[in-house]
Design an enzyme around this catalytic site. Structure first.
Site, PDB file in Angstrom:
ATOM      1  CG  ASP A 194      -1.570   1.354   1.359  1.00  0.00           C
ATOM      2  OD1 ASP A 194      -1.834   2.211   0.841  1.00  0.00           O
ATOM      3  OD2 ASP A 194      -2.800   1.410   1.307  1.00  0.00           O
ATOM      4  CG  HIS A 195       1.129   4.010  -3.403  1.00  0.00           C
ATOM      5  ND1 HIS A 195       0.351   3.967  -3.741  1.00  0.00           N
ATOM      6  CD2 HIS A 195       1.571   5.620  -2.993  1.00  0.00           C
ATOM      7  CE1 HIS A 195       0.033   4.728  -4.544  1.00  0.00           C
ATOM      8  NE2 HIS A 195       0.883   6.001  -4.303  1.00  0.00           N
ATOM      9  CG  HIS A 258      -3.502   4.293  -0.788  1.00  0.00           C
ATOM     10  ND1 HIS A 258      -3.571   3.184  -1.234  1.00  0.00           N
ATOM     11  CD2 HIS A 258      -4.038   4.983  -2.408  1.00  0.00           C
ATOM     12  CE1 HIS A 258      -3.048   3.174  -2.234  1.00  0.00           C
ATOM     13  NE2 HIS A 258      -3.660   4.201  -2.989  1.00  0.00           N
TER      14      HIS A 258
HETATM   15  C1  BG6 Z   1      -3.337   4.690  -6.550  1.00  0.00           C
HETATM   16  C2  BG6 Z   1      -4.723   4.768  -7.412  1.00  0.00           C
HETATM   17  O1  BG6 Z   1      -3.610   3.530  -5.804  1.00  0.00           O
HETATM   18  O2  BG6 Z   1      -3.261   5.869  -6.102  1.00  0.00           O
HETATM   19  C3  BG6 Z   1      -5.531   5.915  -7.632  1.00  0.00           C
HETATM   20  O3  BG6 Z   1      -5.561   4.164  -8.029  1.00  0.00           O
HETATM   21  C4  BG6 Z   1      -4.355   7.476  -7.475  1.00  0.00           C
HETATM   22  O4  BG6 Z   1      -6.441   5.999  -8.727  1.00  0.00           O
HETATM   23  C5  BG6 Z   1      -3.752   6.833  -6.904  1.00  0.00           C
HETATM   24  O5  BG6 Z   1      -4.485   8.201  -7.966  1.00  0.00           O
HETATM   25  C6  BG6 Z   1      -3.101   8.311  -6.064  1.00  0.00           C
HETATM   26  O6  BG6 Z   1      -1.326   7.954  -5.651  1.00  0.00           O
HETATM   27  P1  BG6 Z   1      -0.692   9.554  -5.020  1.00  0.00           P
HETATM   28  O7  BG6 Z   1       0.418   8.139  -4.502  1.00  0.00           O
HETATM   29  O8  BG6 Z   1      -0.188  10.054  -6.466  1.00  0.00           O
HETATM   30  O9  BG6 Z   1      -1.777  10.145  -4.308  1.00  0.00           O
END
Ligand code: BG6
Length: 510
Positions: A194-195, A258
């Protein structure tokens, strides 16, 4: 005084040399995130020596073609820029393996290739399998890895798997995927990525709460009135994303993973230690304590779904959600969601948490705001307007990562007038360097065998349990739970404002 028995848990294990096999190597994630992350680790001297990268995908390509495609994108997106000399050394470690995901033979050839790489490196056969393909291939990839014996490590080595999102599309599919994963790899070798957990500010949440003595005594229902988590995006369905997104929606795409992870970090009890399970044991308790919106009435009262109509973002005209490329013109998928959540624990009894997430809002920004209670209504009440607002602690996850605290101050002068002021900390100015990308930290952690910042099986399933009730109510009630609308480029539908207004609040202006 430091605790000598806990030092092993605090000092981080060292990332070990390994071969990273990326399934879905021709995809966007590999080009825009994974390879640039590995490159930047190499630039910073953090990548263990001898790391090899093997891209696995269906399209015919030579190593050279694969490398050229990666270089083109790295030039555009790399955090630290693109240094031709460093790249030319780094790219030597990248190879390509062409196979169908469903072809058992391709995995036998992969096994032979990995053995060759190990022999050349003269090192141990540590392997990190990164499953980043389209989700319909996750099962095949895992089963075929097992079929080729690649889930088993040679003595003294390890074989680990990172599984990308989406981890299922509901509780049943997540449970199924968990079964497949755990049939193939042990839980200790499974890394559900989960980044958001790799973002610097998300990691700092625990430090803010537990390495400072001033916040934790106030971090409860006696002092906190409400907490808001906002994740705004200005992009819509560019680059053909509509095809995936229209089947998913904001709730499944961002909230299930997230944003519920951020909520867990904000709301959890102090863990007994910093081990992966110590932290995840506490996070999962938050998810288990979520009050379930398990009837259409509760969903209608606590969740707002919406789509954007045509509007302007940054002065540019943009189409409405239903007019976006690859989106069904009669779509009932939400591109915006706002929720009221209640966590039924002693600490949070009666404190509403609000989450809102939307595409095509005015800007890209993610933040958590903790709103403290008003001071007692004495002393300054007689002033016109009373005390202007309460204390708000804002944790900016991105961009401009930092933390600010809103306080009330006297305006200098001979009369007594009050005004809110802000104490502000910015990562960029305090530390003078850019934060690593989330994927950099997470890839290193997986190479080090540290799963703290990855979701455990029970966390993923608890989060789906909560989300499933809402999805089911939406699905079964059709349009009787309305799809609200807002102009693209505005801050969301009026129904979301009404959701917080019903409790006497407003959304924080970003
Ligand atoms: C991804 C989603 O997991 O996270 C995207 O599938 C979203 O829809 C993205 O735009 C957002 O990541 P970050 O790091 O740009 O906030």
């Amino acid at each position: 005084m430091s605790n000598p028995f806990r030092e092993d848990l605090v000092s981080r294990s060292r990332p070990e040399p390994c071969t990273v096999v990326i399934f879905g190597a021709t995809g966007d994630l590999t080009h825009r995130k994974l390879v640039p992350a590995l490159y930047n680790l190499a630039v910073d001297g953090e990548l263990p020596p001898g790391v090899k990268i093997l891209g696995f995908a269906r399209r015919e390509k030579s190593d050279a073609e694969f490398r050229t495609g990666l270089e083109e994108i790295n030039r555009k997106v790399s955090r630290s820029g693109h240094d031709a000399a460093i790249w030319s050394r780094f790219v030597e470690s990248i190879h390509y393996h062409c196979s169908e995901f469903t072809d058992a033979d391709g995995y036998q050839r992969l096994a032979a290739k990995l053995d060759d790489i190990d022999r050349e490196r003269g090192g141990k056969g540590n392997r990190l399998f990164y499953v980043a393909s389209a989700p319909e291939f996750f099962d095949d990839i895992l089963e075929n890895l097992k079929g080729a014996g690649l889930n088993q490590a040679a003595p003294g080595c390890w074989a680990r798997v990172i599984v990308e999102k989406p981890f299922g599309t509901d509780l049943a599919t997540a449970q199924h995927l968990n079964q497949v994963v755990n049939r193939t790899f042990e839980e200790k070798d499974t890394y559900r990525i989960d980044h958001y957990l790799g973002k610097e500010t998300a990691q700092n949440l625990m430090v803010l709460r537990f390495a400072n003595s001033i916040f934790e005594p106030l971090w409860n229902s006696s002092h906190i009135e409400q907490i808001q988590i906002t994740c705004a995006e200005n992009l819509g369905m560019e680059g053909g994303r509509g095809g995936y997104y229209d089947k998913s929606g904001a709730l499944r795409d961002m909230v299930q993973n997230h944003l519920l992870q951020l909520l867990s970090l904000v709301a959890m009890e102090p863990p007994t230690d910093l081990s992966a399970d110590g932290v995840r044991d506490e996070k999962v308790k938050v998810l288990r304590s979520l009050r379930q919106w398990d009837t259409p009435e509760k969903v209608a009262a606590n969740v707002v779904r919406a789509q954007y109509t045509a509007g302007h973002v940054d002065g540019t005209p943009v189409p409405g959600y239903r007019e976006e490329d690859r989106v069904d013109p009669e779509s009932m998928t939400e591109a915006y969601v706002a929720l009221r959540l209640m966590i039924d624990t002693w600490r949070w009894s009666g404190v509403p948490f609000y989450i809102r997430m939307g595409k095509r809002l005015p800007k890209k920004a993610t933040e958590i705001s903790v709103h403290f209670k008003q001071p007692p209504g004495v002393l300054f009440n007689a002033l016109p307007g009373g005390v202007p607002g309460s204390n708000v602690l804002v944790i900016r996850i991105q961009p401009d990562e930092g933390i600010s605290l809103r306080m009330v101050s006297k305006i200098p002068g001979t009369s007594l007038r009050l005004e809110p002021v802000k104490m502000d900390f910015h990562y960029a100015t305090s530390f003078g360097k850019s934060s690593p990308e989330a994927y950099e930290r997470l890839l290193l952690d997986a190479m080090a065998g540290d799963a703290t910042l990855f979701a455990r099986r029970d966390e993923v399933e608890e989060a789906w349990r909560f989300i499933d009730h809402i999805e089911r109510a939406w699905h079964e009630s059709g349009e009787s739970i309305p799809m609200a609308e807002f102009d693209a480029g505005s801050w969301g539908p009026k129904e979301a404002d009404e959701l917080v207004k019903a409790d006497g609040f407003t959304w924080r202006r970003l």
